[in-house]
Design an enzyme around this catalytic site. Structure first.
Site, PDB file in Angstrom:
ATOM      1  N   LYS A  78      18.330  50.999  44.647  1.00  0.00           N
ATOM      2  CA  LYS A  78      18.608  49.935  45.608  1.00  0.00           C
ATOM      3  C   LYS A  78      20.113  49.911  45.912  1.00  0.00           C
ATOM      4  CE  LYS A  78      17.683  44.963  46.377  1.00  0.00           C
ATOM      5  NZ  LYS A  78      17.183  43.706  45.792  1.00  0.00           N
ATOM      6  N   SER A 158      13.784  41.054  48.738  1.00  0.00           N
ATOM      7  CA  SER A 158      14.814  41.869  49.349  1.00  0.00           C
ATOM      8  C   SER A 158      14.704  43.355  49.018  1.00  0.00           C
ATOM      9  CB  SER A 158      16.183  41.379  48.892  1.00  0.00           C
ATOM     10  OG  SER A 158      16.374  41.614  47.511  1.00  0.00           O
ATOM     11  N   SER A 182      12.495  38.999  44.606  1.00  0.00           N
ATOM     12  CA  SER A 182      12.832  40.213  45.349  1.00  0.00           C
ATOM     13  C   SER A 182      12.303  41.514  44.763  1.00  0.00           C
ATOM     14  CB  SER A 182      14.343  40.327  45.514  1.00  0.00           C
ATOM     15  OG  SER A 182      14.792  39.457  46.516  1.00  0.00           O
TER      16      SER A 182
END
Lengths: 492, 498
Positions: A78, A158, A182
């Site tokens: 990420k 997210s 998330s």
């Protein structure tokens, strides 16, 4: 060799050990898959050369019968994790061109164990979002589609790049972070497994901060076993993170097969919210039946302050973010828009650098911390947070783990909720409580919606009891037999 | 705040009557520590700009603060030295504001729950008066970096070497009533910090800075509105800033105006204070607990261990010097002003079990030595005359080998040449003449040469001093003055022995 990407992390690990193929071959297969999946917009940076170098080094170790627990296994990272000399922007314009001279602790742990980095994964800007639509680099597209419909669906957020990449087999597993859901909500939206461990289990050092008291790293993976393998490598005490906790990291994979016989599974009545689709309710009931059939005892519990969790979260998280994001001022790194004086430069830089959702949260956070409002908002929210944590402590007197839906609906179409931030925030209704209480939570794919989109069930564990959480998740996974896959429509 | 009867000499005369000044100080003291409060970067003064900056100090994304335990111990030590409450649980908060030399966009400080609570500092004022100043609190916080506006015509430069350096903010109660007391307070605080070794007190290098809160009121009346003079960096300037500011406020009040609560800057160049920002323009710092740091929890056992390691502090040392050596409060106060001075004095006065004349030793340290050090620009640490050497000189005076007057000459020579007192006495033949025969001969010679003066002295005994001077002159100062006095008195018929 494209079938190499069909393997799970555990499967690829075992095959590499048996020398059925090399890490370079596996890595190339993934790089090819990534190249062919630009339509998903899951990766913001692909580090092909670095990946192949790491794979070669892993092959040398594997050839000698050496290597760590993730030796030669290609992962996606990420973009919130700082990666040394590799562009790290948290998918925000304000970090344009930022290449950190340091590596986050969590990714360092992964490289220590031999993992290979394929590149950086898209996410909501500064992890603020529930659909991966707030990224400066554009939305990520869910590999899943509704039956007979080509509407682009969100992958959740997210960590939408992470969930989409794992679901579309663009990496064996991915790192992710979870501040209010998330990891778990994107996992639920993509038919993958995502675990947010106990606050303090993984170091936050080198992860771009959103809300420090809630942020926690964890993996998104194909199945529960892969998630367990990933978490073991990512977790661990770090003296550079004052909130990380010094306790040994268990072999989570070893805990999986132990079954749930006699385990008490709590069902919190407050999670049956108004307007929840019938199919989510039905899925939850099925989950209860599965665990009961596997030998667990089902217990009704109450988490009375649940209804205050979302408002509490949307005070605490923006408050912390408003302060955490103050460092992006155009002075030292990232974007700078020149102005006539320092204040003008700040204003122009931050106006240009932050997207709408980030600006909204910075404003909310600034407001709730302001003189005259602090007691009514931030202080009150902290008090409610204590009550929410106490709810769980009380519930755990009569059960070992909790079962809830992960999200109140299946994934929705891109653009469907962007105009209404409140309906977007409602996505986190079942996940934020876990962050507020600092507990571990996992989402396991458990079925498909009537439209053919994946649905997830969430398990919530006791503090630092990821082993029970994972073994319950494993039992749920075995019972659910979720084998559906998205059609590979995106392949170029 | 304590209620004190206003002292007449502290009051300021205005056109409409007397005014009383009320002062409270916030002193920022840099913690003596090799590394910063939340990072491992060096704190050494004077390094090239931006060479002592860690990733944390520069607020790189994802960096986290880790508390420096040594700085915490230093704060506890200081709290104990101020006889203050040590809070076993304290909390670090973020103070949010934007400035280029504040990389995080917030300063990590302690707002609601400081590490040290109420304490006290005693001020020794002239005339033996003691003023008690209450300490409100002491908290730990990060220093900011430094903005340099004079390096380029169009840009400002930022040096982050200081960014993150540990400071103790020591907040007094509004217990001072004159510039003199404020100066005495900072001096005393500095002395205590230096004794403890928790701050070097170097105001030129910015290790000690003061924000001075000034208000005026009618003597004993309700408190007036205060203004804060920020960052005053010398004890002299503190005095000037207060004097100027008090007069400015009185002038406004006497003309029927109102004091606006504001932050003001003292400009040492013209000795004035200028408005920096008003209360309305004051930052809303949006304090909240720093989520990157857990509450700071201390064990009582650790506090006890630190308490046991405290050195003797100036007040205790002063009391001991007064009781052990029967020194006056004045001498004792002067001697304990610097720990090095007190140590020097004690090394002079004590020699194993033997104690030298404490008053004589005190005079030599505070008058002769200090005078010389000041003239020559030396400090007690760099004094060319060691305590051992001065002790030998005191011994030579005490046993009558030399006279006090000759001693000064010898001391001069010791200071300039580094030779020992006994060596100078022997080589230069400065031994005191106590042989009464030789002295009597010298007196006779002076009397014979000045018969008129003899007559006058017989009538006016005060004139005997002239003869003493003449005799000392003719013996190059070596004659024992006591013996001279005795013989002279007899010869002039001034003593009862006749």
């Amino acid at each position: 060799m494209s079938d190499l990407t069909k393997l799970t992390l555990a499967g690829a690990r075992d095959a590499l050990k048996k020398k059925e193929f090399t890490s370079v071959e596996l890595t190339k297969a993934y790089l090819d898959a990534v190249e062919g999946a630009k339509a998903l917009n899951a990766y913001v940076t692909v580090t092909a050369d670095k990946a192949l170098d790491m794979a070669k080094a892993s092959d040398a170790k594997l050839a000698k019968g050496e290597g760590g627990t993730l030796e030669g296994l290609p992962l996606g990272i990420k973009d919130l994790f700082a990666t040394k000399d590799v562009l790290t922007t948290a998918c925000s314009h304000i970090l344009d061109g930022f290449k950190p001279p340091y590596e986050s602790k969590v990714t360092s742990n992964l490289w220590r164990d031999g993992a290979v980095m394929l590149g950086k994964l898209n996410n909501d800007e500064f992890a603020m979002g529930s659909s991966n639509e707030t990224s400066f680099y554009g939305p990520v597209v869910n590999p899943w589609r509704r039956k007979g419909d080509t509407t682009k669906i969100v992958p959740g957020g997210s960590s939408g790049g992470s969930s989409a990449a794992v679901a579309a087999r663009l990496c064996l597993a991915a790192t992710a972070t979870d501040t209010g859901g998330s990891i778990r909500q994107p996992a639920a939206f993509t038919g993958t497994v995502g675990i947010k461990p106990t606050y303090g289990r993984c170091s936050r050092w080198g992860i771009v901060a959103f809300a420090s008291s809630l942020d926690q790293a964890g993996p998104i993976a194909r199945d529960v076993r892969d998630a367990a393998i990933m978490l073991r490598s990512m977790a661990g005490y770090d003296e550079n993170d004052s909130t990380s906790v010094d306790r040994p990291v268990p072999d989570y994979e070893a805990a999986l097969g132990k079954g749930v016989k006699g385990l008490r599974v709590g069902i919190p009545k407050e999670y049956r919210v108004d307007g929840m689709p019938a199919e989510i309710d039905a899925l939850w009931t099925r989950g209860i039946e599965w665990l009961k059939a596997a030998g667990a005892e089902i217990v009704d519990v109450s988490l009375p302050h649940t209804k205050y969790a979302l408002p509490t979260y949307y005070i605490v998280a923006p408050a912390e973010c408003s302060s955490n994001l103050a460092r992006y001022d155009g002075v030292r790194y990232g974007l700078r828009v020149e102005g006539k004086d320092i204040t003008d430069m700040y204003e122009k830089t931050r106006a240009a650098g932050f997207g709408t959702e980030v600006r909204r949260r910075v404003l909310i956070g600034t407001y709730v911390l302001s003189a005259g409002y602090y007691d009514a908002y931030y202080l009150k929210a902290q008090q409610v947070r204590t009550l929410i944590a106490r709810d769980f402590t009380e519930a755990y007197r009569s059960c070992d783990v909790l079962l809830t839906p992960t999200a109140p609906s299946a994934a929705f179409g891109i653009g469907e909720k962007t105009a209404d931030p409140l309906s977007m925030y409602l996505n986190d209704v079942f996940t934020v409580t876990v962050n507020l209480a600092g507990l571990p939570g996992i989402s396991v794919p458990a079925g498909l919606s009537s439209e053919g989109l994946p649905l997830g069930l969430q398990l919530i564990g006791k503090t630092f009891d990821e082993e029970t959480l994972l073994r319950t998740a494993y039992a749920l996974e075995e019972a659910a037999q979720f084998n559906a896959e998205p059609a590979a429509w995106w392949r170029a | 705040m304590q209620n004190r009867e206003p002292r007449k000499e502290d009051l300021i005369k205005g056109a409409t009557g007397d005014w009383e000044i009320v002062l409270g100080l916030e002193v920022h003291a840099q913690v003596t520590s090799k590394s910063k409060l939340f990072s491992g970067a060096s704190t050494e003064f004077g390094a090239e700009p931006n060479t002592q900056v860690s990733l944390v100090d520069a607020a790189m994304p994802g960096m986290l603060p880790v508390i420096n335990r040594y700085c915490v111990e230093q704060a506890v030590k200081t709290g104990l030295g101020l006889k203050a409450q040590i809070n076993l649980r304290s909390v670090f908060d973020r103070k949010n504001y934007f400035y280029p030399d504040l990389p995080q966009g917030y300063q990590i400080s302690q707002f609601k729950n400081p590490i040290v609570g109420e304490g006290v500092v005693l001020l020794d004022m002239p005339g033996g008066r003691t003023v008690t100043v209450g300490i409100e609190r002491l908290h730990l916080e990060q220093d900011a970096g430094k903005s340099l506006h004079d390096q380029s015509p169009t840009m400002s430069h930022v040096d982050l070497n200081r960014s993150g350096v540990a400071l103790m903010e020591i907040v007094s109660k509004p217990d001072m009533r004159s510039a003199e007391e404020a100066r005495a307070y900072v001096t005393k605080l500095r002395t205590i910090l230096r004794y403890l070794g928790t701050c070097d007190g170097n105001m030129e290098e910015g290790s000690l800075r003061a924000d001075v809160n000034v208000s005026v009121r009618r003597p004993g009346g309700p408190l007036g509105t205060r203004c804060e003079m920020t960052n005053v960096n010398s004890i002299r300037f503190i005095g000037q800033a207060i004097e100027y500011e008090a007069r400015r406020q009185i002038e406004i009040l006497e003309e029927g105006g109102k004091i606006a609560q504001e932050t003001r800057l003292f400009d040492p160049k013209d000795g004035e204070t200028r408005s920096m920002r008003s209360k309305e323009e004051a930052h809303d710092y949006r304090y909240f607990p720093d989520p990157d740091l857990l509450p700071l929890v201390l064990a009582q056992a650790d506090v006890d261990r630190i308490a046991a390691s405290l050195p003797e502090l100036p007040d205790e040392k002063k009391a001991r010097l007064m009781s052990d050596y029967a020194l006056s409060a004045y001498d004792a106060t002067v001697l304990v002003g610097e720990k090095a001075t007190a140590d020097y004095y004690e090394a002079v006065v004590k020699d194993g079990s033997k104690t030298r004349d404490p008053k004589l030793a005190a005079n030599w340290v505070t008058v002769e030595l200090f005078g010389m050090l000041n003239r020559e620009g030396h400090s007690i640490e760099t004094s060319p005359v060691s305590a051992k050497q001065l002790a030998e000189l005191v011994d030579l005076i005490s046993d009558g080998t030399i006279s006090g007057r000759i001693a000064k000459q010898i001391f001069d020579s010791m200071y300039k040449t580094g030779r020992s007192a006994s060596e100078i006495v022997e080589k230069d033949g400065l031994r005191q003449v106590t042989d009464s025969g030789a002295i009597e001969a010298a007196i006779d010679a002076v009397m014979a040469a000045n018969p008129d003066k003899v007559e006058q002295a017989k009538a006016k005994p005060a004139l005997a001093a002239w003869f003493v001077g003449q005799v000392m002159k003719s013996t190059s100062g070596k004659a024992n003055p006591q013996v001279v006095n005795e013989i002279l008195a007899r010869k002039l018929g001034l003593s009862s022995e006749g």
